[in-house]
Each structure stands twice: as structure tokens, then as C-alpha cells.
Design an enzyme around this catalytic site. Structure first.
Site, mmCIF file in Angstrom:
data_model
loop_
_atom_site.group_PDB
_atom_site.id
_atom_site.type_symbol
_atom_site.label_atom_id
_atom_site.label_comp_id
_atom_site.label_asym_id
_atom_site.label_seq_id
_atom_site.Cartn_x
_atom_site.Cartn_y
_atom_site.Cartn_z
ATOM 1 N N GLN A 131 0.570 -1.291 0.435
ATOM 2 C CA GLN A 131 -0.448 -0.519 -0.086
ATOM 3 C C GLN A 131 0.528 0.982 0.105
ATOM 4 O O GLN A 131 2.032 1.604 0.855
ATOM 5 C CB GLN A 131 -0.575 -0.356 1.198
ATOM 6 C CG GLN A 131 -1.433 1.851 1.907
ATOM 7 C CD GLN A 131 -2.451 1.925 0.735
ATOM 8 O OE1 GLN A 131 -2.821 1.408 1.161
ATOM 9 N NE2 GLN A 131 -2.269 3.459 1.767
ATOM 10 N N THR A 132 0.569 2.137 -0.758
ATOM 11 C CA THR A 132 1.027 3.400 -0.326
ATOM 12 C C THR A 132 0.947 4.462 -1.568
ATOM 13 O O THR A 132 -0.693 4.599 -2.246
ATOM 14 C CB THR A 132 2.624 3.579 -1.118
ATOM 15 O OG1 THR A 132 3.466 4.774 -1.056
ATOM 16 C CG2 THR A 132 2.405 3.051 -2.616
ATOM 17 N N ARG A 133 0.449 5.465 -0.649
ATOM 18 C CA ARG A 133 -0.448 7.129 -1.192
ATOM 19 C C ARG A 133 1.072 7.766 -1.795
ATOM 20 O O ARG A 133 0.233 8.974 -2.539
ATOM 21 C CB ARG A 133 -1.166 7.518 -0.652
ATOM 22 C CG ARG A 133 -0.246 8.408 0.861
ATOM 23 C CD ARG A 133 -1.098 9.414 2.015
ATOM 24 N NE ARG A 133 -0.118 10.524 2.676
ATOM 25 C CZ ARG A 133 0.406 10.009 3.429
ATOM 26 N NH1 ARG A 133 0.275 8.754 4.219
ATOM 27 N NH2 ARG A 133 1.544 11.170 4.060
ATOM 28 N N HIS A 139 9.672 5.093 -5.093
ATOM 29 C CA HIS A 139 10.958 4.868 -4.881
ATOM 30 C C HIS A 139 12.084 3.767 -4.707
ATOM 31 O O HIS A 139 11.435 2.534 -4.304
ATOM 32 C CB HIS A 139 11.192 6.076 -3.687
ATOM 33 C CG HIS A 139 10.818 6.315 -2.781
ATOM 34 N ND1 HIS A 139 11.202 5.743 -1.622
ATOM 35 C CD2 HIS A 139 10.231 7.135 -2.176
ATOM 36 C CE1 HIS A 139 10.739 5.607 -0.371
ATOM 37 N NE2 HIS A 139 10.369 6.626 -0.542
ATOM 38 N N HIS A 144 11.312 1.807 -1.325
ATOM 39 C CA HIS A 144 10.256 0.985 -2.017
ATOM 40 C C HIS A 144 10.001 -0.414 -2.381
ATOM 41 O O HIS A 144 9.981 -1.343 -1.723
ATOM 42 C CB HIS A 144 9.057 1.810 -2.406
ATOM 43 C CG HIS A 144 8.481 2.796 -1.774
ATOM 44 N ND1 HIS A 144 7.668 3.963 -2.426
ATOM 45 C CD2 HIS A 144 8.234 3.277 -0.330
ATOM 46 C CE1 HIS A 144 7.382 4.700 -1.593
ATOM 47 N NE2 HIS A 144 7.520 4.650 -0.285
ATOM 48 N N GLY A 204 6.043 -0.900 6.418
ATOM 49 C CA GLY A 204 7.538 -0.277 6.940
ATOM 50 C C GLY A 204 7.241 0.889 7.688
ATOM 51 O O GLY A 204 6.616 1.293 8.912
ATOM 52 N N ARG A 205 8.000 2.212 7.714
ATOM 53 C CA ARG A 205 8.266 2.918 8.185
ATOM 54 C C ARG A 205 7.326 3.931 8.116
ATOM 55 O O ARG A 205 6.457 4.511 7.114
ATOM 56 C CB ARG A 205 9.590 3.641 8.342
ATOM 57 C CG ARG A 205 9.935 5.395 8.374
ATOM 58 C CD ARG A 205 10.993 5.989 7.799
ATOM 59 N NE ARG A 205 11.050 6.868 8.774
ATOM 60 C CZ ARG A 205 10.982 8.336 8.525
ATOM 61 N NH1 ARG A 205 10.074 7.383 7.183
ATOM 62 N NH2 ARG A 205 10.761 9.503 8.220
ATOM 63 N N ASP A 206 6.662 4.487 9.489
ATOM 64 C CA ASP A 206 5.486 5.416 9.349
ATOM 65 C C ASP A 206 4.300 5.496 8.123
ATOM 66 O O ASP A 206 3.685 5.854 8.304
ATOM 67 C CB ASP A 206 5.999 6.778 8.970
ATOM 68 C CG ASP A 206 4.838 7.908 9.701
ATOM 69 O OD1 ASP A 206 4.259 7.289 11.093
ATOM 70 O OD2 ASP A 206 5.204 8.598 9.456
ATOM 71 N N HIS A 207 3.709 3.713 8.881
ATOM 72 C CA HIS A 207 2.629 3.762 7.898
ATOM 73 C C HIS A 207 1.553 4.147 8.382
ATOM 74 O O HIS A 207 0.944 4.494 9.308
ATOM 75 C CB HIS A 207 2.376 2.122 7.548
ATOM 76 C CG HIS A 207 1.100 1.719 6.789
ATOM 77 N ND1 HIS A 207 1.742 0.844 6.106
ATOM 78 C CD2 HIS A 207 -0.093 1.858 6.751
ATOM 79 C CE1 HIS A 207 1.016 0.649 4.853
ATOM 80 N NE2 HIS A 207 -0.429 1.348 6.008
ATOM 81 N N ALA A 208 1.043 5.031 6.860
ATOM 82 C CA ALA A 208 0.160 5.731 6.693
ATOM 83 C C ALA A 208 0.067 6.998 7.618
ATOM 84 O O ALA A 208 -0.959 7.808 8.091
ATOM 85 C CB ALA A 208 -1.686 5.178 7.484
#
Length: 395
Positions: free
Chosen positions: A203-205, A209, A212, A297-301
Site C-alpha cells: 500500500q502507498t499513497r 522510489h 519501496h 514499513g516506516r510510519d505507515h499511513a
């Protein structure tokens, strides 16, 4: 050329709650609703509520069949569970003003329109109830500050929640990405056709890069398939537009991934920026799409400094093993290591902080606005060029 099928059979995991929900009206039901349209009271949905209606209808929010009743709402806000004790971390509600709610009759039907006035759904209204906005904000978002975008939405919405099952009038092709509109029933069928027994969702908004790419490929080494599922619902105004992000994904798939092991699809949901709770929510949604694993991952959402760097990973420990029905794959922050000359994390790299290249989204946007491309250690050159082009066209 047909993709090779893996030797073992696929065993698709059950949807959350055991059964994939389908609340898309049949042609007969749709006609029945249309015949009643002019006689039904109306409620206009904002963009997030439209996304929620859509996600409920296609089964993305299984086991929900509609907007939450008070008992479920309070249980989710306070305990991250539905009233029946099934894990669920984010309230899904339809909030209206007292003036809009007053004439609506419990036990009746409500016509749901989008912001353009188009009739898109029906609510079987079972309950109207008030709620404590500040309590919801603190419990779900861990702050009562209205500068948090999720909290602001809660404060700006109406003071009455409408509860009940919903029907989506018809499933229309996505206006921007029809070929990537893969609903849970279809994604599950695709995983089965490919023989994928284990599937990891991502998932990403944000635009993809190198960091990711690194964690996605690490995950892909251990499972049969990758479900790239970027969010295209409502996001903050300063987030990169969905069409740009999707083009970046296409570039990556064309050049840097094996196409027989990856499926790219859109997630029509809206962002809530609820950090740890949204990580659980995103995992359960991907479970409904048929994923067995989910990358966290780091700081998700996250947004701003409201959550600790790895709070979204720690929250999975608040549930018993197997209770969520999907396995989190937890990754540390990845970077390009100049010492080992490759992508790495602190777990695998002996480098000092000065030997690590990782750029914040804010810094990348600043570089692009100034016509400077991010270094290849941060972003693949084709992706950087696409982002620069989009940034130039928007100014």
C-alpha cells in the site's frame, strides 16, 4: 504469452469474518430502487463516503454490509473490535447534520447521491445516533488537534451517524483507471489462476522510489506473488496526484519487475492518516482482496509527527497470532548505502548515517519544483523524469 503457473494449488484465504460481502444491486434491484428514487429522502455523500460505499459494496470492507451501528462504532473506537469481537480498527460511518438526520425514518430507505447529485446507492436506515468527536479523534488518531487531516474530517462532519446496510446501484468503470479496477472477487480469481498460494500486498499513497522497490522485492523473494495496490481515493491536497503515481508504477513494472509475479490494481479507498490503526485497517482490506501477507514499513499511513516511526508495526502485537488472518511483513527504513553500494536497512548495512542516502518526500518535491532530479540512488531515472514532468506541468 501465458504466465507460468506454480506447481502447488492456490488456497485463497477467507475474507475477514469468513465471507466476502457483495452489496452491488442486481439489475432487478437497481430498477426497483430507480422506480422509488423520486420518493426517497436524500443524503449527499462526500468523496470519502462515496469511497466507503464502494468499498463496502465490493467486499473490500468485509464483513461490513453498511455504515456502522452505534454498538459497533463504540466498540471499534474503544477496543479496535466490532461488537462481536472481530478485529477492526477504523470506524466506517456516515455522518450528517442534525437537520439532515431529523426527517429520516429508521426502518426506511435513504437515497444516497454523490456530490454531483447522481443517485449512486441506497441506505437501509436502522439507527441514528450522536457521538463524541473528540473521543473518536483521540482514540483513533491519537490527537485532538484539528491540524491533523483525519481529525479535521471528523470535526468538520455532521454530529449524527446514520447506520444500516447499503446497496451500490451499479459498479461503474473507474473514470481514470478502468483497466486497473480489480475488485476483491476478481483479484482472488486472478491469484488462483496464477497458482499463487501466498500473496503480499503493498500500500502507498506516494510515488514509488528505490526504498519501496527494495522492501517490495525482499518480500517477493519469500512469496508467490505481489499485489501492488496504491490508493487512489481522497488524499491530502499536497499528495502527488493518483494519475502520476500510477504512471510511476507502470514504469517500474515495465522496467524493473517480473510481470508474471506482479498484479497492479487500484485501491479506491480514501486515506484517513490514522497511522497505526490504519496499518491494521489496510492489512484487513488486503486480506479481503486475497492477500496472505502485508508490508508494513516506516510510519505507515502517518502524517506529521503524530506517530512513532514504527508504531504501525508495534500495533500488530496487540492482537493474538492468527487473529487478523493476514501476516504483517515488517521492514525498517531502507536507504542507499554508499559503503556497500546497494540498497539496505540498518539491519543489513554497517554504514554510518553519513553513508546513507534517503530523502524525505518534502525534499524530493522541493527538488522537482526547482527542476532538479533526485539522484538515481533514491529514484529510478525514468520515475524521476515522470515526476519532474508532472511537477512542471502543474506549475
Amino acid at each position: 504469452m501465458q504466465s507460468p503457473v506454480l506447481s502447488h494449488p492456490s488456497q485463497t484465504i477467507p475474507a475477514h469474518g469468513g465471507q466476502l460481502v457483495n452489496r452491488v444491486a442486481t439489475p432487478e434491484q437497481r430498477q426497483e430502487f430507480l422506480d422509488k428514487a423520486e420518493f426517497l429522502p436524500r443524503v449527499t455523500l462526500d468523496k470519502r463516503a462515496v469511497s466507503d460505499l464502494e468499498m463496502i459494496a465490493i467486499g473490500g470492507f468485509s464483513p461490513l454490509t453498511g455504515f456502522m451501528a452505534k454498538e459497533d462504532y463504540e466498540s471499534v473506537v474503544d477496543r479496535m473490535r466490532l461488537a462481536n469481537n472481530l478485529p477492526w480498527s477504523v470506524p466506517i460511518t456516515l455522518s450528517v447534520t442534525s437537520e439532515v438526520a431529523a426527517p429520516l425514518q429508521e426502518g426506511g430507505l435513504v437515497r444516497l447521491d454523490d456530490t454531483s447529485g447522481r443517485f449512486i446507492g441506497v441506505l437501509e436506515l436502522t439507527e441514528k445516533y450522536s457521538y463524541d468527536k473528540t473521543h473518536e479523534a483521540v482514540q483513533v488518531y491519537r490527537t485532538d488537534e484539528d491540524k491533523h487531516p483525519g481529525v479535521k474530517v471528523v470535526y468538520d462532519q455532521g454530529e449524527i451517524n446514520l447506520a444500516g446496510s447499503v446497496w451500490l446501484l451499479e459498479r461503474l468503470p473507474h473514470p481514470q483507471f478502468p483497466s486497473y479496477q480489480i475488485d476483491p472477487e476478481k483479484s482472488r480469481a486472478m491469484f488462483s489462476e496464477r497458482g499463487w498460494k501466498t500473496v503480499v500486498g503493498f500500500q502507498t499513497r506516494n510515488p514509488i522510489h528505490r526504498a519501496h522497490e527494495y522492501i517490495i522485492k525482499c518480500a517477493l523473494e519469500t512469496v508467490d506473488g505481489l499485489f501492488l495496490h496504491p490508493l487512489v481515493g481522497a488524499t491530502k491536497s499536497d499528495d502527488i496526484p493518483a494519475d502520476v503515481r500510477m504512471r510511476c508504477y507502470e514504469i517500474m513494472l515495465e522496467n524493473y519487475f517480473p510481470n508474471d509475479r506482479v498484479i497492479l490494481a487500484i485501491n479506491p479507498a480514501a486515506m484517513r492518516y490514522a497511522g497505526p490503526r490504519e496499518a491494521i485497517f489496510h492489512a484487513l482490506v488486503r486480506k479481503n482482496y486475497g492477500c496472505t501477507h502485508f508490508i508494513v514499513g516506516r510510519d505507515h499511513a502517518g502524517v506529521g509527527d503524530y506517530y512513532g516511526t514504527y508504531d504501525a508495526q508495534h500495533i500488530f502485537g496487540e492482537f493474538e497470532p492468527g487473529e487478523l488472518g493476514i501476516m504483517p511483513m515488517k521492514f525498517e527504513h531502507a536507504f542507499y548505502c554508499t559503503r556497500t553500494q546497494g540498497m539496505a536497512t540498518a539491519k543489513t548495512s554497517p554504514s554510518t548515517p553519513e553513508q546513507r542516502i534517503h530523502l524525505s518526500g518534502t525534499k524530493v518535491r522541493k527538488m522537482l519544483r526547482e527542476g532538479e532530479l533526485p539522484p538515481p540512488e533514491f529514484s529510478r531515472p525514468e520515475v524521476a523524469a515522470e515526476l519532474a514532468k508532472a511537477m512542471h506541468e502543474s506549475t
